[in-house]
Scaffold this active site. Sequence first.
Site, PDB file in Angstrom:
ATOM      1  CE  LYS A 158      16.550  42.674 -26.224  1.00  0.00           C
ATOM      2  NZ  LYS A 158      15.251  42.299 -26.777  1.00  0.00           N
ATOM      3  N   GLY A 205      11.455  45.510 -17.522  1.00  0.00           N
ATOM      4  CA  GLY A 205      10.223  44.228 -18.480  1.00  0.00           C
ATOM      5  C   GLY A 205      10.138  43.616 -16.905  1.00  0.00           C
ATOM      6  CB  SER A 206       8.760  39.960 -17.882  1.00  0.00           C
ATOM      7  OG  SER A 206       9.819  39.075 -18.052  1.00  0.00           O
ATOM      8  N   GLY A 210      13.719  39.784 -15.587  1.00  0.00           N
ATOM      9  CA  GLY A 210      14.757  40.761 -14.873  1.00  0.00           C
ATOM     10  C   GLY A 210      15.624  39.893 -13.886  1.00  0.00           C
ATOM     11  CD  GLU A 227      12.414  50.121 -11.846  1.00  0.00           C
ATOM     12  OE1 GLU A 227      10.683  50.020 -11.531  1.00  0.00           O
ATOM     13  OE2 GLU A 227      13.575  50.393 -10.768  1.00  0.00           O
ATOM     14  CB  CYS A 261       5.672  49.095 -15.004  1.00  0.00           C
ATOM     15  SG  CYS A 261       6.541  50.575 -15.056  1.00  0.00           S
ATOM     16  CD  GLU A 348       3.276  44.564 -14.911  1.00  0.00           C
ATOM     17  OE1 GLU A 348       4.060  45.779 -13.979  1.00  0.00           O
ATOM     18  OE2 GLU A 348       4.352  44.365 -14.872  1.00  0.00           O
TER      19      GLU A 348
END
Length: 451
Positions: A158, A205-206, A210, A227, A261, A348
Amino acid sequence: MSTTVTSRNPADPADLVIEVQAPGAFGTTAAVERARVAQADWLAAGAAARSAALGRAAEAVEAHAAELAVLAVREVGKPLAEAQGEVARTVAILRYYAQAPYAPSGAVHETAAGPGLLLTRRRPYGVAGLITPWNFPFAIPVWKAAPALAVGNTVVLKPAPEASACALRLAELLALPTDVLTVVPGGAAEGAALVSAADVLSFTGSTGTGQAVVRAATERSVPVQAELGGVNAAIVLPTADIEQAAAHLAFAIAGYAGQKCTATSRVIAVGAALQPLRAALAKALAAVECGPVISQAARERLTEAVSSAVAGGAQVLTGGQLPERNGWFVEPTLLAQVPDGHPLLTEEFFGPVAVLLAAADLDEAIELANATRHSLAASVHTRDLDVALAAADRLAAGMIRINAPSSGVDFHLPFGGTQEASHGGREQGAAALDFYTASRTISLLPAGEER
């Protein structure tokens, strides 16, 4: 109920790259079930067949490298040179994991007493559900999918909606057997359905999303890795080559508009390095050709953060403006005197913005660098080997680079951070093969004997 997924060119928002129907939760679950049926034959085909399939996939990607690089430029705004590098890395990852089916899958041990064998053997889980971001639209899906496929899992991917065209074209080129690799374009509904159905999960992802994926997978007792990004620091000491360090940092801050990242968001100058680095880095950043950020919302979040910091007393050393051009562009920006606790120091932001901090000595620099829950990557810049080794030993980040940008990745080594930057087993390298398999212990004893 299906919805339409659209992806637009961030350098020219009027340019519609792709419009495709998402399968919805039901369609996603059906894709997982088809992949589960296909998995038995994929595993039974054997090491040679899986190795050959990944090798052919590498050749296909390499043959279409120019096309894929242009697509990445158009769909996710990646500079052409970086897009070309990503495609080349994708080819290398496929070739690396094409050898993995032949790797040992366990070990033989002596019994405690008497004849027989004790074996350990690693076996695939079944269907690997992969949820990937848009910033590396080829490399991240492949560094997750290739090890999963190599050890005998099938894959349902996805991708982020913003990278739908890249993912669908990649799957076409990989040309794996039916239902061995399936792409389900979509958003939250498709992601949630995949998390609810797959046998092993990998997410990038965020942080918020996550953490939700980890909770849902844990409730199902499904192996999961996530991650979640980093608030990464670079330490520059007086013994560094300041011009070289500034060049490395400019790339780590503003390369691909800071949308990595592993990008550097905090620069810590130690002692006498502060003034020369301040000037050199501002100059280097001003010279960077910076592409767009992914969306209008991303640009607004960045500009609001910079404005908030300036209102709190921060000084803009370079950048801080929006270029007068079409698309979602932001100038590479370096700030000093950002107030303690400001989000630019703790969150981030995924953009070409960094904060310059001062430290009296290495001890203070290490303390500042480690003052985050998102310790993914860090860099140290110095000519002093003893200092470099001491810093590497004390930094909390999962990946530490000496005299190099924080944003580099070696795909044959473990990838991941500490604390809230990562969850679960490491990605990439041989560590990924372990993540996508479960260990079984087998006792093989002569017939008629008991233990």
